[in-house]
Scaffold this motif. Structure first.
Motif, PDB file in Angstrom:
ATOM      1  N   LYS A 288      12.290  39.128 125.299  1.00 51.49           N
ATOM      2  CA  LYS A 288      13.334  38.681 124.688  1.00 51.49           C
ATOM      3  C   LYS A 288      13.569  37.114 124.613  1.00 51.49           C
ATOM      4  N   ALA A 289      13.621  36.575 126.194  1.00 52.01           N
ATOM      5  CA  ALA A 289      13.850  35.107 126.525  1.00 52.01           C
ATOM      6  C   ALA A 289      12.815  34.382 125.916  1.00 52.01           C
ATOM      7  N   LYS A 290      11.512  35.038 126.155  1.00 48.63           N
ATOM      8  CA  LYS A 290      10.175  34.115 125.857  1.00 48.63           C
ATOM      9  C   LYS A 290      10.226  33.782 124.628  1.00 48.63           C
ATOM     10  N   VAL A 291      10.704  34.717 123.508  1.00 48.56           N
ATOM     11  CA  VAL A 291      10.486  34.666 122.023  1.00 48.56           C
ATOM     12  C   VAL A 291      11.840  33.642 121.699  1.00 48.56           C
ATOM     13  N   ALA A 292      12.764  33.868 122.244  1.00 58.51           N
ATOM     14  CA  ALA A 292      14.072  33.040 122.051  1.00 58.51           C
ATOM     15  C   ALA A 292      13.830  31.433 122.136  1.00 58.51           C
ATOM     16  N   HIS A 293      12.878  31.184 123.411  1.00 60.96           N
ATOM     17  CA  HIS A 293      12.617  29.849 123.783  1.00 60.96           C
ATOM     18  C   HIS A 293      11.496  29.447 123.289  1.00 60.96           C
ATOM     19  N   HIS A 294      10.651  30.141 122.449  1.00 60.93           N
ATOM     20  CA  HIS A 294       9.373  29.705 121.979  1.00 60.93           C
ATOM     21  C   HIS A 294       8.324  29.675 123.187  1.00 60.93           C
ATOM     22  N   TYR A 295       8.526  30.403 124.196  1.00 59.92           N
ATOM     23  CA  TYR A 295       7.586  30.090 125.340  1.00 59.92           C
ATOM     24  C   TYR A 295       6.222  31.134 124.650  1.00 59.92           C
ATOM     25  N   TYR A 296       5.556  30.791 123.861  1.00 53.19           N
ATOM     26  CA  TYR A 296       4.379  31.383 123.477  1.00 53.19           C
ATOM     27  C   TYR A 296       3.612  30.585 122.375  1.00 53.19           C
ATOM     28  N   SER A 297       2.368  30.921 122.288  1.00 55.39           N
ATOM     29  CA  SER A 297       1.580  30.456 121.173  1.00 55.39           C
ATOM     30  C   SER A 297       0.715  31.367 120.406  1.00 55.39           C
ATOM     31  N   THR A 298       0.619  31.305 119.317  1.00 61.67           N
ATOM     32  CA  THR A 298       0.101  32.368 118.269  1.00 61.67           C
ATOM     33  C   THR A 298      -0.754  31.946 117.467  1.00 61.67           C
ATOM     34  N   THR A 299      -1.669  32.767 116.873  1.00 62.45           N
ATOM     35  CA  THR A 299      -2.759  32.351 115.688  1.00 62.45           C
ATOM     36  C   THR A 299      -2.241  32.532 114.568  1.00 62.45           C
ATOM     37  N   LEU A 300      -1.139  33.250 114.522  1.00 58.29           N
ATOM     38  CA  LEU A 300      -0.740  33.773 113.091  1.00 58.29           C
ATOM     39  C   LEU A 300      -0.341  32.609 112.317  1.00 58.29           C
ATOM     40  N   ARG A 301      -0.459  32.557 111.043  1.00 58.50           N
ATOM     41  CA  ARG A 301      -0.014  31.612 110.101  1.00 58.50           C
ATOM     42  C   ARG A 301       0.465  32.658 108.800  1.00 58.50           C
ATOM     43  N   ALA A 302       1.325  31.919 108.325  1.00 61.28           N
ATOM     44  CA  ALA A 302       2.153  32.694 107.097  1.00 61.28           C
ATOM     45  C   ALA A 302       1.885  31.874 105.797  1.00 61.28           C
ATOM     46  N   LEU A 303       1.979  32.415 104.744  1.00 63.97           N
ATOM     47  CA  LEU A 303       1.546  31.977 103.191  1.00 63.97           C
ATOM     48  C   LEU A 303       3.052  31.538 102.640  1.00 63.97           C
ATOM     49  N   GLU A 304       3.887  32.289 103.252  1.00 64.38           N
ATOM     50  CA  GLU A 304       5.351  32.148 102.435  1.00 64.38           C
ATOM     51  C   GLU A 304       6.050  30.822 102.977  1.00 64.38           C
ATOM     52  N   THR A 305       7.096  30.612 102.491  1.00 61.50           N
ATOM     53  CA  THR A 305       8.033  29.576 102.987  1.00 61.50           C
ATOM     54  C   THR A 305       9.408  30.023 103.003  1.00 61.50           C
ATOM     55  N   THR A 306      10.162  29.199 103.893  1.00 61.00           N
ATOM     56  CA  THR A 306      11.669  29.617 103.919  1.00 61.00           C
ATOM     57  C   THR A 306      12.419  28.860 102.874  1.00 61.00           C
ATOM     58  N   ASP A 307      13.319  29.501 102.372  1.00 60.26           N
ATOM     59  CA  ASP A 307      14.022  28.837 101.059  1.00 60.26           C
ATOM     60  C   ASP A 307      13.390  28.048 100.245  1.00 60.26           C
ATOM     61  N   GLY A 308      12.067  28.303 100.046  1.00 59.51           N
ATOM     62  CA  GLY A 308      11.227  27.767  99.101  1.00 59.51           C
ATOM     63  C   GLY A 308      10.498  26.356  99.520  1.00 59.51           C
ATOM     64  N   LYS A 309      10.977  25.689 100.582  1.00 58.87           N
ATOM     65  CA  LYS A 309      10.902  24.421 101.127  1.00 58.87           C
ATOM     66  C   LYS A 309       9.876  24.120 102.467  1.00 58.87           C
ATOM     67  N   GLU A 310      10.507  24.798 103.357  1.00 58.72           N
ATOM     68  CA  GLU A 310       9.946  24.802 104.654  1.00 58.72           C
ATOM     69  C   GLU A 310       8.687  25.574 104.935  1.00 58.72           C
ATOM     70  N   SER A 311       7.463  25.034 105.344  1.00 55.00           N
ATOM     71  CA  SER A 311       6.388  25.828 105.591  1.00 55.00           C
ATOM     72  C   SER A 311       6.416  26.276 107.155  1.00 55.00           C
ATOM     73  N   LEU A 312       6.181  27.498 107.190  1.00 59.85           N
ATOM     74  CA  LEU A 312       6.118  27.928 108.757  1.00 59.85           C
ATOM     75  C   LEU A 312       4.788  28.108 109.285  1.00 59.85           C
ATOM     76  N   LYS A 313       4.605  27.801 110.689  1.00 59.85           N
ATOM     77  CA  LYS A 313       3.410  28.059 111.399  1.00 59.85           C
ATOM     78  C   LYS A 313       3.183  29.544 111.561  1.00 59.85           C
ATOM     79  N   ASP A 314       4.559  30.219 111.612  1.00 63.63           N
ATOM     80  CA  ASP A 314       4.499  31.569 111.705  1.00 63.63           C
ATOM     81  C   ASP A 314       5.685  32.149 111.473  1.00 63.63           C
ATOM     82  N   VAL A 315       5.585  33.387 111.133  1.00 60.64           N
ATOM     83  CA  VAL A 315       6.630  34.271 110.542  1.00 60.64           C
ATOM     84  C   VAL A 315       7.530  35.049 111.898  1.00 60.64           C
ATOM     85  N   LYS A 316       8.743  34.725 112.123  1.00 60.67           N
ATOM     86  CA  LYS A 316       9.124  35.445 113.282  1.00 60.67           C
ATOM     87  C   LYS A 316      10.384  36.157 112.870  1.00 60.67           C
ATOM     88  N   THR A 317      10.568  37.378 112.898  1.00 57.78           N
ATOM     89  CA  THR A 317      11.661  38.158 112.601  1.00 57.78           C
ATOM     90  C   THR A 317      12.304  38.856 113.943  1.00 57.78           C
TER      91      THR A 317
END
Length: 389
Positions: A119-148
């Motif tokens: 939980k702490a690693k995810v919250a502080h973004h202490y990770y790197s991932t190869t995942l990429r997303a095609l969708e955007t947030t609120d139609g504007k911001e491109s995301l390098k990965d989708v995190k839910t």
């Protein structure tokens, strides 16, 4: 159905789904869908869908192994189950099948990594991932990965990366999820890392998995897929752009360094459905039962137990019968051939109560009580007449 080791006498129909008009439940967690025109290929050819949930996969492994074990009790379970998966996947591919989803789970029961640490690693973004997303947030911001991220006191923590369009990783507290469902897996820690392949990626992956199975390397392959997607890091001040250069978290490195430490088959503690039901009754249902019993002054346990069972007997399905027979078989008891045999057994129990006063009826039965009681008494009478005949 031979490759699925299905008992065809237990198959039952389900409602239409996913555009198919006809759906059969072949076994718990395994459905076969066909019929209709909405699911035809562009060329007009009809299609059929085989859908197996996690439960369906475990049930398949049990059925396949049990069938061969009856003939030769010296066989190795892992090797036998591996053979079963190879045969099934090869058959699907020979039939020009297209795989639309594959889930590869890595289950960690060691407790070396805790949910709070993840939980702490995810919250502080202490990770790197190869995942990429095609969708955007609120139609504007491109995301390098989708995190839910979800954190529930009831079902535990989960973090999901990626998209259902191609590739996804879900990390979750499997122990809390099972306990919330009334199932005690009898382990102290259980974190699941589940890599999910969709659509074209799934069709490619199923062939890679088949190759790994044939080489006896499926466990290494599954953990390798996880390690290739995400790398948890030691605490770092590096920017997201340079996060991949940071040092790998020692506990994560230990977890993924050797895939042979994991068992690709039946990795989760095997809990039959009846055992799950019993666990729920003892943990959750027992207090409810006692509250009802104590509230209806003067009623005995047999009366309340009979009322609950009589309420359920008319709702039993072939899937329920499969679970019952699976457990009875493990104890060496005779199996019930049909739902009618199960009903005959139940109605023949010496302590069964079939007449209830107004207090029990009002509390335990719904508005359809009168019709339900009439139907039940008719069934009892019919069984008695059969016995007399």
């Amino acid at each position: 159905m031979e490759k699925l080791a299905v008992d065809m006498t237990m198959v039952e129909g389900l409602r239409a789904m996913h555009g198919f008009t006809d759906v059969l439940r072949l076994a718990p967690g395994t459905n076969l869908a066909y019929g209709g025109t909405m699911t035809n290929r562009k060329t007009g050819e009809s299609t059929t869908m085989l859908e197996m949930s996690g439960e369906g996969c475990r049930e398949f492994e049990d059925r396949y192994f049990s069938r061969l074990f009856m003939a030769d009790d010296s066989i190795d379970r892992t090797e036998t189950v591996r053979k079963g998966w190879i045969e099934l996947i090869e058959l699907c591919l020979e039939l020009a099948g297209e795989c639309k989803r594959v889930d590869l789970p890595t289950d960690d029961f060691s407790g070396r990594i805790t949910v709070d640490e993840l939980k702490a690693k995810v919250a502080h973004h202490y990770y790197s991932t190869t995942l990429r997303a095609l969708e955007t947030t609120d139609g504007k911001e491109s995301l390098k990965d989708v995190k839910t991220v979800r954190d529930s006191k009831l079902s535990g923590y989960s973090a999901t990366f990626g998209t259902r369009k191609s590739l996804q990783l879900c990390i979750y507290d499997k122990l809390s999820e099972r306990l919330a469902s009334g199932i005690d897996p009898r382990v102290d820690s259980w974190i699941r890392y589940e890599v999910r392949f969709y659509h074209e990626r799934a069709d490619i992956e199923i062939r890679e998995l088949l190759k790994a199975l044939k080489e006896g390397q499926e466990s290494r392959h599954i953990v390798g897929a996880l390690a290739a997607i995400i790398d948890f890091k030691e605490p770092t001040d590096a920017s997201a752009k340079h996060r991949s250069d940071a040092k790998t978290w020692s506990k994560w490195e230990e977890l993924v360094k050797d895939g042979s430490a994991f068992n690709g088959f039946a990795a989760s503690p095997r809990v039959m459905s009846v055992e799950s039901n019993a666990s729920w009754l003892m943990k959750e249902g027992s207090k409810s039962f006692l509250r009802v019993l104590a509230s209806l002054d003067g009623k005995d346990i047999a009366t309340i137990g009979s009322a609950l069972a009589l309420k359920a007997i008319g709702k039993m399905t072939k899937a329920d019968l499969q679970f019952i027979n699976q457990y009875r078989k493990s104890l060496g008891h005779a199996e019930f051939g049909t739902l009618k045999e199960l009903a005959n057994y139940f109605f023949g129990l010496p302590d069964l109560v079939v007449e209830f006063d107004s207090e029990v009826t009002k509390l335990l039965f719904d508005k359809g009580t009168k019709k339900e009681l009439v139907t039940r008494r008719a069934a009892l009478k019919g069984l008695e007449e059969e016995d007399d005949g």
